[in-house]
Design a protein around this motif. Structure first.
Motif, PDB file in Angstrom:
ATOM      1  N   SER A 104       9.851   7.683 -12.981  1.00 15.34           N
ATOM      2  CA  SER A 104       9.782   7.054 -13.903  1.00 15.34           C
ATOM      3  C   SER A 104       8.795   7.009 -14.548  1.00 15.34           C
ATOM      4  N   PHE A 105       8.248   6.509 -13.607  1.00 11.36           N
ATOM      5  CA  PHE A 105       6.778   5.816 -13.673  1.00 11.36           C
ATOM      6  C   PHE A 105       5.631   6.025 -13.042  1.00 11.36           C
ATOM      7  N   PRO A 106       5.658   7.697 -12.734  1.00 10.49           N
ATOM      8  CA  PRO A 106       4.538   8.827 -11.758  1.00 10.49           C
ATOM      9  C   PRO A 106       3.727   7.909 -11.576  1.00 10.49           C
ATOM     10  N   ASP A 107       2.790   7.014 -12.622  1.00 10.44           N
ATOM     11  CA  ASP A 107       1.635   5.898 -11.827  1.00 10.44           C
ATOM     12  C   ASP A 107       1.445   4.730 -11.744  1.00 10.44           C
ATOM     13  N   ALA A 108       3.126   4.763 -11.259  1.00 11.00           N
ATOM     14  CA  ALA A 108       3.168   3.368 -10.988  1.00 11.00           C
ATOM     15  C   ALA A 108       2.448   3.020  -9.950  1.00 11.00           C
ATOM     16  N   HIS A 109       2.064   0.826 -10.317  1.00 16.67           N
ATOM     17  CA  HIS A 109       1.317   0.526  -9.712  1.00 16.67           C
ATOM     18  C   HIS A 109       1.202  -0.202  -8.958  1.00 16.67           C
ATOM     19  N   TRP A 110       0.778  -1.855  -7.958  1.00 15.21           N
ATOM     20  CA  TRP A 110       1.147  -2.512  -8.019  1.00 15.21           C
ATOM     21  C   TRP A 110      -0.078  -3.416  -7.269  1.00 15.21           C
TER      22      TRP A 110
ATOM     23  N   ASP B 175       0.752  -1.129   0.258  1.00 19.39           N
ATOM     24  CA  ASP B 175      -0.030   0.139  -0.064  1.00 19.39           C
ATOM     25  C   ASP B 175       0.925   0.617  -0.604  1.00 19.39           C
ATOM     26  N   ALA B 176       1.892   1.082   0.908  1.00 19.72           N
ATOM     27  CA  ALA B 176       3.172   2.200   0.586  1.00 19.72           C
ATOM     28  C   ALA B 176       3.676   2.097  -0.616  1.00 19.72           C
ATOM     29  N   PHE B 177       3.657   1.589  -1.410  1.00 24.98           N
ATOM     30  CA  PHE B 177       4.548   1.969  -2.730  1.00 24.98           C
ATOM     31  C   PHE B 177       3.107   2.438  -3.499  1.00 24.98           C
ATOM     32  N   ASN B 178       2.350   1.570  -2.921  1.00 23.54           N
ATOM     33  CA  ASN B 178       1.088   2.677  -4.076  1.00 23.54           C
ATOM     34  C   ASN B 178       0.218   4.439  -3.739  1.00 23.54           C
ATOM     35  N   ARG B 179       0.984   4.255  -2.539  1.00 25.55           N
ATOM     36  CA  ARG B 179       0.542   6.324  -2.140  1.00 25.55           C
ATOM     37  C   ARG B 179       2.437   6.628  -2.608  1.00 25.55           C
TER      38      ARG B 179
ATOM     39  N   ASP C  30       9.018   8.216   2.632  1.00 23.53           N
ATOM     40  CA  ASP C  30       8.956   7.741   4.075  1.00 23.53           C
ATOM     41  C   ASP C  30       7.733   6.319   4.944  1.00 23.53           C
ATOM     42  N   ALA C  31       7.198   6.039   4.406  1.00 25.43           N
ATOM     43  CA  ALA C  31       6.525   4.421   4.933  1.00 25.43           C
ATOM     44  C   ALA C  31       7.440   4.031   4.640  1.00 25.43           C
ATOM     45  N   LEU C  32       7.819   3.507   3.131  1.00 26.63           N
ATOM     46  CA  LEU C  32       8.453   2.514   3.031  1.00 26.63           C
ATOM     47  C   LEU C  32       9.479   2.408   3.471  1.00 26.63           C
ATOM     48  N   MET C  33      10.694   2.828   4.051  1.00 30.70           N
ATOM     49  CA  MET C  33      11.683   2.917   4.809  1.00 30.70           C
ATOM     50  C   MET C  33      10.973   2.491   6.088  1.00 30.70           C
ATOM     51  N   GLY C  34      10.351   2.894   6.828  1.00 28.36           N
ATOM     52  CA  GLY C  34       9.802   2.322   8.233  1.00 28.36           C
ATOM     53  C   GLY C  34       9.943   1.112   7.783  1.00 28.36           C
ATOM     54  N   PHE C  35       9.310   0.334   7.188  1.00 32.64           N
ATOM     55  CA  PHE C  35       9.433  -1.120   7.242  1.00 32.64           C
ATOM     56  C   PHE C  35      10.730  -1.819   6.902  1.00 32.64           C
ATOM     57  N   MET C  36      12.351  -0.688   7.005  1.00 33.35           N
ATOM     58  CA  MET C  36      13.578  -1.650   6.058  1.00 33.35           C
ATOM     59  C   MET C  36      14.323  -1.517   7.426  1.00 33.35           C
TER      60      MET C  36
END
Length: 134
Positions: A70-76, A21-25, A29-35
């Motif tokens: 590179s992909f402003p609309d990137a979605h997983w 979900d953080a990737f899709n947003r 900051d949220a992503l790095m909080g997981f790592m």
């Protein structure tokens, strides 16, 4: 559900869903909080057998940010997440329009390794498809 796990908590499929979900947003900051501090990310593409490898929070954050630029609309989408002890898998369909004007839609997955309730390693794999017009 929180967007950031506690270091003492065990990683679950819900944790990986929140990470997705953080990737899709596009929330760095949220992503790095997981790592972990010494995290490693192997990108799906690159010259080496493992793709391009990024080590450490700053390098991994920059790699994630480059994807969003590179992909402003990137979605997983269509995420499915699994955890078995200190390893996990996320399956997804990546869609995005590159800033050069071509579009991608491809299945992929991430293989994870966990340590101390955080993601230590993320290895990305994606189907290689011809570029499609946007």
């Amino acid at each position: 559900m929180t967007n950031m796990p506690l270091a003492s908590s065990a990683i679950t499929a819900d944790t990986l869903a929140a990470f997705s979900d953080a990737f899709n947003r596009h929330d760095l900051d949220a992503l790095m909080g997981f790592m972990t501090e010494d995290c490693m990310f192997d990108a799906a593409a690159g010259l080496d057998v493992h793709g391009t490898r990024f080590v450490g929070r700053d390098a991994v954050r920059a790699a994630f940010e480059a994807v969003f630029k590179s992909f402003p609309d990137a979605h997983w989408g269509h995420g499915r997440h699994y955890v078995a002890g200190e390893r996990g898998v996320s399956e997804w369909v990546f869609t995005g329009t590159h800033t050069e004007g071509w579009r991608i839609e491809a299945e992929g997955c991430d293989l994870f390794e966990f340590r101390d309730g955080l993601i230590a390693v993320k290895r990305a794999f994606r189907k290689d498809r011809p570029k499609q017009p946007a």
